[in-house]
Design an enzyme around this catalytic site. Structure first.
Site, PDB file in Angstrom:
ATOM      1  N   VAL A   1       5.073  -0.915   6.957  1.00  0.00           N
ATOM      2  CA  VAL A   1       4.947  -0.133   8.187  1.00  0.00           C
ATOM      3  C   VAL A   1       4.062   1.076   7.922  1.00  0.00           C
ATOM      4  CG1 VAL A   1       6.192   1.215   9.923  1.00  0.00           C
ATOM      5  CG2 VAL A   1       7.221  -0.879   9.007  1.00  0.00           C
TER       6      VAL A   1
ATOM      7  N   ALA B   1       3.676   5.770   5.109  1.00  0.00           N
ATOM      8  CA  ALA B   1       3.889   4.322   5.197  1.00  0.00           C
ATOM      9  C   ALA B   1       5.098   3.965   4.347  1.00  0.00           C
ATOM     10  CB  ALA B   1       2.664   3.567   4.690  1.00  0.00           C
ATOM     11  N   LYS B   2       5.569   2.769   4.473  1.00  0.00           N
ATOM     12  CA  LYS B   2       6.645   2.282   3.601  1.00  0.00           C
ATOM     13  C   LYS B   2       6.616   0.766   3.599  1.00  0.00           C
ATOM     14  CE  LYS B   2       9.959   4.023   1.049  1.00  0.00           C
ATOM     15  NZ  LYS B   2       9.821   5.259   0.255  1.00  0.00           N
ATOM     16  N   GLY B   3       7.086   0.183   2.517  1.00  0.00           N
ATOM     17  CA  GLY B   3       7.151  -1.266   2.441  1.00  0.00           C
ATOM     18  C   GLY B   3       8.506  -1.710   1.931  1.00  0.00           C
TER      19      GLY B   3
END
Ligand code: NAD
Length: 441
Positions: A62, A107-109
């Site tokens: 995201v 962001a992040k995953g």
């Protein structure tokens, strides 16, 4: 007691709305833009397990905001990873970078898997396939992953290697941070988040808000989570004179009134896979650890550990949020009323992304800075960020930022908490930068 909604999106909205309400000149239409993620990527792919069976793996990346620069954020491997969790963590990254003045967005995953049940070869196959799927999303100037829960230097080495194979002939080192030193990782990155917690706490204590706790010497510290961040924080606080009275990992906690030696605990955990059972300690549940009698509580594991159910029982005078999102909004209210201060995640654990940024800068020039240089820069930035938050807090009178006159008559629980102040600063910076760039076209 009312039941709390622990949907990460709801919680991040509550925190955002509370802070945004103080920013009187925030353009109305901009609020939605700042709240929404820019892009949500959901990816499913098959992976072959060691026993020959095939499993479908679900992953998320995201990207929340890119106003300040490429988006930046860790990737976690955990069975509970969800779109809501990853999205809320991506937002947190935007505010964290803005608060410590790093030219990155958030962001992040996340990969839905249980790394404890996967072999190293299975983890490598999942990581390489995820990287291929992310090929047109990540990049040194677009979106830069890093380690998070249950990912590490090895994971970053695989991501770099896969991305590099797909983009030959370019300097691809800045595509991920938290790499092994031999592949362009920064000296000091491994310890950066724990060290950042130390610096934030040290600076905070100099402000004199907790008269009986002027510095760390003799301070009784309890830490939940004994991974990268928790173990380093334990060692750092210990070496600066704190007494580590309680520690835990996912199997449970340990307590020793006379104090634990992190080096010995780490050796025990390496051998036994958990801190639980360490000789000469009492065994605690993770819940009991949070409520233990201590001066400083450091949640360094998962989200929402301090909530409606236990905030009234916390005995610490200061909570330092090494983990992301460990405290719920309901708990924040209770802690504020009880005079327990919280150094929020976006400040307390910003050391990690700060040195990730330094790694990225070093990678551009293929240089390696000395450890002293990295640590001095980190300390300076964290100190400056704590000062900015504290100054803002001190000068705050609800509805009028400039009014310091009546400050003395205000009790501290009528002021916004440090999370809200930190978010006000960060949201304002991102909002101002968005307008400076101009609404496109
Ligand atoms: P890690 O995987 O290295 O360690 C996690 C630790 O938490 C392990 O000791 C695990 O046993 C423990 N744990 C897991 N579930 C638990 C539970 N329910 N109760 C108690 N302990 C539990 O992860 P990490 O990198 O140390 O990250 C920890 C936290 O810090 C996460 O919230 C992460 O988002 C945050 N964080 C990490 C970094 C970083 O640089 N690694 C930076 C900023 C924030």
């Amino acid at each position: 007691m009312t039941k709390e909604n622990l949907d990460p999106i709801v919680i991040s909205e509550q925190q955002f709305n509370k802070a945004a309400a103080y920013i009187t000149d925030l353009k109305r239409g901009l609020v939605d833009f700042l709240k929404q993620p820019k892009r949500i990527n959901i990816i499913n792919f098959p992976v072959e397990l060691d026993d020959g069976s095939v499993k479908t793996i679900r992953c998320y990346r995201v990207i929340h905001n890119r106003v300040f620069g490429p988006s930046k954020g860790g990737i976690r491997y955990h069975p509970d990873v969800s779109e809501q969790e990853v999205t809320s963590l991506a937002k947190l990254m935007t505010w964290k970078c803005a608060l410590v003045n790093i030219p990155f967005g958030g962001a992040k995953g996340g990969v839905v898997c249980n790394p404890k049940e996967l072999s190293i070869n299975e983890l490598r196959r999942i990581t390489r396939r995820f990287t291929v799927e992310l090929f047109d999303i990540i990049g040194p100037y677009t979106d830069i992953p890093a380690p998070d829960m249950y990912t590490n230097e090895q994971t970053m080495a695989w991501i770099f290697d896969t991305y590099d194979a797909l983009n030959p002939g370019e300097n691809n080192r800045p595509v991920v941070t938290g790499k092994p030193i031999a592949l362009g990782g920064s000296l000091g990155r491994f310890k950066a988040t724990g060290k950042g917690c130390l610096f934030a706490t040290q600076r905070f204590l100099t402000k004199g808000l907790i008269p009986e706790l002027k510095d760390l010497s003799g301070a009784r510290v309890a830490i939940q989570g004994y991974g990268n961040v928790g173990a380093v924080a334990a060692a750092e606080f210990f070496s600066h004179g704190a007494r580590i009275v309680a520690l835990s990992d996912s199997s449970g906690g340990i307590y020793a009134e006379e104090g634990l030696e992190p080096e010995k605990v780490s050796a025990y955990k390496k051998e036994h896979g958990t801190v639980v059972g360490m000789p000469n300690t009492l065994t605690l549940s993770n819940q009991e650890l949070l409520e233990v009698d201590c001066d400083i509580l450091i949640p360094a594991a998962t989200a929402f550990q301090i909530n409606n159910n236990n905030a009234a029982k916390i005995q610490a005078k200061l909570i330092v949020e090494a983990a992301n999102n460990p405290t719920t909004p309901a708990a924040d209210e209770i802690l504020l009323k009880r005079g327990i201060y919280v150094i929020p995640d976006i400040l307390a654990n910003a050391g990690g992304v700060t040195v990730s940024y330094y790694e990225w800068v070093q990678n551009q020039a293929n240089e390696q800075w000395d450890l002293d240089v990295v640590n001095q820069k980190l300390q300076k930035r964290i100190f400056a960020s704590v000062d900015a938050v504290f100054d803002h807090w001190e000068n705050y009178l609800i509805g009028d930022l400039s009014l310091a006159e009546n400050k003395k008559s205000l009790s501290t629980d009528s002021l916004p908490d440090f999370r809200t102040i930190s978010l006000i600063i960060a949201i304002k910076r991102v909002a101002d930068a968005t307008l400076l760039r101009g609404i496109w076209p």
